[in-house]
Design a protein around this motif. Structure first.
Motif, PDB file in Angstrom:
ATOM      1  N   LEU A   1       0.835  -1.207   0.000  1.00  0.00           N
ATOM      2  CA  LEU A   1       0.000   0.000   0.000  1.00  0.00           C
ATOM      3  C   LEU A   1       0.870   1.257   0.000  1.00  0.00           C
ATOM      4  N   ILE A   2       1.953   1.224   0.762  1.00  0.00           N
ATOM      5  CA  ILE A   2       2.843   2.391   0.826  1.00  0.00           C
ATOM      6  C   ILE A   2       3.561   2.605  -0.503  1.00  0.00           C
ATOM      7  N   ILE A   3       4.178   1.543  -1.040  1.00  0.00           N
ATOM      8  CA  ILE A   3       4.913   1.761  -2.293  1.00  0.00           C
ATOM      9  C   ILE A   3       3.967   2.041  -3.452  1.00  0.00           C
ATOM     10  N   GLY A   4       2.741   1.521  -3.373  1.00  0.00           N
ATOM     11  CA  GLY A   4       1.758   1.813  -4.418  1.00  0.00           C
ATOM     12  C   GLY A   4       1.421   3.287  -4.494  1.00  0.00           C
ATOM     13  N   GLY A   5       1.497   3.973  -3.358  1.00  0.00           N
ATOM     14  CA  GLY A   5       1.242   5.405  -3.327  1.00  0.00           C
ATOM     15  C   GLY A   5       2.468   6.265  -3.570  1.00  0.00           C
ATOM     16  N   LEU A   6       3.650   5.693  -3.367  1.00  0.00           N
ATOM     17  CA  LEU A   6       4.880   6.485  -3.473  1.00  0.00           C
ATOM     18  C   LEU A   6       5.618   6.347  -4.801  1.00  0.00           C
ATOM     19  N   LEU A   7       5.584   5.169  -5.400  1.00  0.00           N
ATOM     20  CA  LEU A   7       6.424   4.905  -6.568  1.00  0.00           C
ATOM     21  C   LEU A   7       5.659   5.051  -7.878  1.00  0.00           C
TER      22      LEU A   7
ATOM     23  N   PHE B   1       6.806   3.196 -10.597  1.00  0.00           N
ATOM     24  CA  PHE B   1       7.056   1.900 -11.226  1.00  0.00           C
ATOM     25  C   PHE B   1       7.548   2.058 -12.665  1.00  0.00           C
ATOM     26  N   ASP B   2       8.430   3.039 -12.832  1.00  0.00           N
ATOM     27  CA  ASP B   2       9.025   3.262 -14.148  1.00  0.00           C
ATOM     28  C   ASP B   2      10.448   2.729 -14.234  1.00  0.00           C
ATOM     29  N   SER B   3      10.897   2.015 -13.196  1.00  0.00           N
ATOM     30  CA  SER B   3      12.214   1.384 -13.240  1.00  0.00           C
ATOM     31  C   SER B   3      12.066  -0.095 -12.901  1.00  0.00           C
ATOM     32  N   VAL B   4      13.037  -0.858 -13.329  1.00  0.00           N
ATOM     33  CA  VAL B   4      13.017  -2.297 -13.050  1.00  0.00           C
ATOM     34  C   VAL B   4      13.092  -2.563 -11.553  1.00  0.00           C
ATOM     35  N   TRP B   5      13.814  -1.708 -10.821  1.00  0.00           N
ATOM     36  CA  TRP B   5      13.946  -1.897  -9.375  1.00  0.00           C
ATOM     37  C   TRP B   5      12.627  -1.663  -8.659  1.00  0.00           C
ATOM     38  N   GLU B   6      11.887  -0.658  -9.093  1.00  0.00           N
ATOM     39  CA  GLU B   6      10.583  -0.397  -8.485  1.00  0.00           C
ATOM     40  C   GLU B   6       9.619  -1.544  -8.765  1.00  0.00           C
ATOM     41  N   ASN B   7       9.689  -2.109  -9.956  1.00  0.00           N
ATOM     42  CA  ASN B   7       8.840  -3.257 -10.274  1.00  0.00           C
ATOM     43  C   ASN B   7       9.224  -4.471  -9.438  1.00  0.00           C
ATOM     44  N   TRP B   8      10.525  -4.688  -9.267  1.00  0.00           N
ATOM     45  CA  TRP B   8      10.968  -5.808  -8.439  1.00  0.00           C
ATOM     46  C   TRP B   8      10.600  -5.595  -6.977  1.00  0.00           C
ATOM     47  N   ALA B   9      10.531  -4.338  -6.547  1.00  0.00           N
ATOM     48  CA  ALA B   9      10.104  -4.051  -5.181  1.00  0.00           C
ATOM     49  C   ALA B   9       8.693  -4.584  -4.949  1.00  0.00           C
ATOM     50  N   TYR B  10       7.876  -4.506  -5.978  1.00  0.00           N
ATOM     51  CA  TYR B  10       6.516  -5.060  -5.901  1.00  0.00           C
ATOM     52  C   TYR B  10       6.525  -6.575  -6.025  1.00  0.00           C
ATOM     53  N   TYR B  11       7.080  -7.076  -7.125  1.00  0.00           N
ATOM     54  CA  TYR B  11       7.007  -8.509  -7.407  1.00  0.00           C
ATOM     55  C   TYR B  11       7.653  -9.347  -6.307  1.00  0.00           C
TER      56      TYR B  11
ATOM     57  N   LEU C   1      15.253  -5.162  -0.958  1.00  0.00           N
ATOM     58  CA  LEU C   1      16.535  -4.738  -1.517  1.00  0.00           C
ATOM     59  C   LEU C   1      16.314  -3.914  -2.796  1.00  0.00           C
ATOM     60  N   ALA C   2      15.383  -4.347  -3.632  1.00  0.00           N
ATOM     61  CA  ALA C   2      15.076  -3.602  -4.849  1.00  0.00           C
ATOM     62  C   ALA C   2      14.536  -2.215  -4.519  1.00  0.00           C
ATOM     63  N   LEU C   3      13.728  -2.119  -3.464  1.00  0.00           N
ATOM     64  CA  LEU C   3      13.223  -0.812  -3.030  1.00  0.00           C
ATOM     65  C   LEU C   3      14.383   0.081  -2.598  1.00  0.00           C
ATOM     66  N   LEU C   4      15.299  -0.472  -1.821  1.00  0.00           N
ATOM     67  CA  LEU C   4      16.464   0.299  -1.395  1.00  0.00           C
ATOM     68  C   LEU C   4      17.284   0.764  -2.587  1.00  0.00           C
ATOM     69  N   ILE C   5      17.533  -0.113  -3.545  1.00  0.00           N
ATOM     70  CA  ILE C   5      18.302   0.263  -4.724  1.00  0.00           C
ATOM     71  C   ILE C   5      17.590   1.358  -5.511  1.00  0.00           C
ATOM     72  N   SER C   6      16.275   1.244  -5.627  1.00  0.00           N
ATOM     73  CA  SER C   6      15.538   2.276  -6.380  1.00  0.00           C
ATOM     74  C   SER C   6      15.653   3.643  -5.707  1.00  0.00           C
ATOM     75  N   PHE C   7      15.636   3.674  -4.381  1.00  0.00           N
ATOM     76  CA  PHE C   7      15.791   4.947  -3.663  1.00  0.00           C
ATOM     77  C   PHE C   7      17.218   5.477  -3.783  1.00  0.00           C
ATOM     78  N   LEU C   8      18.191   4.575  -3.732  1.00  0.00           N
ATOM     79  CA  LEU C   8      19.583   5.012  -3.843  1.00  0.00           C
ATOM     80  C   LEU C   8      19.900   5.550  -5.229  1.00  0.00           C
ATOM     81  N   GLN C   9      19.222   5.059  -6.252  1.00  0.00           N
ATOM     82  CA  GLN C   9      19.463   5.523  -7.617  1.00  0.00           C
ATOM     83  C   GLN C   9      18.731   6.818  -7.952  1.00  0.00           C
ATOM     84  N   SER C  10      17.716   7.136  -7.161  1.00  0.00           N
ATOM     85  CA  SER C  10      16.950   8.363  -7.501  1.00  0.00           C
ATOM     86  C   SER C  10      17.561   9.609  -6.876  1.00  0.00           C
TER      87      SER C  10
END
Length: 127
Positions: A54-60, A62-72, A118-127
Motif C-alpha cells: 500500500l505504501i509503495i503503491g502510493g509512493l512509486l 514503477f518506471d524502473s526495473v527496481w521499483e517493479n521488483w520491489a513489488y514482485y 533490496l530492490a526498493l532500497l536500490i531504487s531509492f539510492l538511484q533516484s
C-alpha cells in the motif's frame, strides 16, 4: 501499475485480517500451540507485506526495473512464505503428509521478500 500494487496490498490485507480472526477463534481449537504460533507468523508477515505494498503503491511510479521488483518480490514472496506456512500448519490436522514439499517453499518466499526490500532500497539510492 500503481493500481495493481494497491489492489494487491489491499487484498493481502483483507485476507490477513480474515485469517487472523479465524486463527484467534476457530483455528485455536483445532491447531496445537506450536502450529498456531507458525500460523500467526504467516498472518503477521502477510500483513507486513500488505502495508508495504500500500505504501509503495502510493509512493512509486514503477518506471524502473527496481521499483517493479520491489513489488514482485514482496507480493510473490508473501504468497509463497505465508501460504506455505498456512498449509504446513494444517498438515497434521488434514493428515496430509504429502505437503512436506512445502517446507523449502517458506524460505524461498522469504528470499523473494528480501529481494523486494533490496530492490526498493536500490531504487531509492538511484533516484
Amino acid at each position: 501499475m500503481e493500481k495493481i500494487v494497491i489492489i494487491s496490498g489491499a487484498s493481502l490485507g483483507i485476507i490477513a485480517i480474515v485469517l487472523g480472526a479465524f486463527g484467534a477463534h476457530a483455528f485455536k481449537k483445532i491447531l496445537p500451540e506450536d502450529k498456531m504460533a507458525s500460523f500467526e507468523v504467516g498472518v503477521r508477515y502477510q500483513m507486513y507485506a500488505a502495508l508495504y505494498l500500500l505504501i509503495i503503491g502510493g509512493l512509486l511510479d514503477f518506471d524502473s526495473v527496481w521499483e517493479n521488483w520491489a513489488y514482485y518480490g514482496v507480493f510473490y514472496g508473501a504468497i509463497l512464505f505465508s501460504g506455505s506456512i498456512y498449509l504446513l500448519s494444517f498438515k497434521e490436522y488434514w493428515k496430509a503428509e504429502r505437503v512436506r514439499f512445502l517446507g523449502p517453499i517458506t524460505p524461498l518466499g522469504g528470499l523473494f521478500m528480501i529481494i523486494g526490500w533490496l530492490a526498493l532500497l536500490i531504487s531509492f539510492l538511484q533516484s
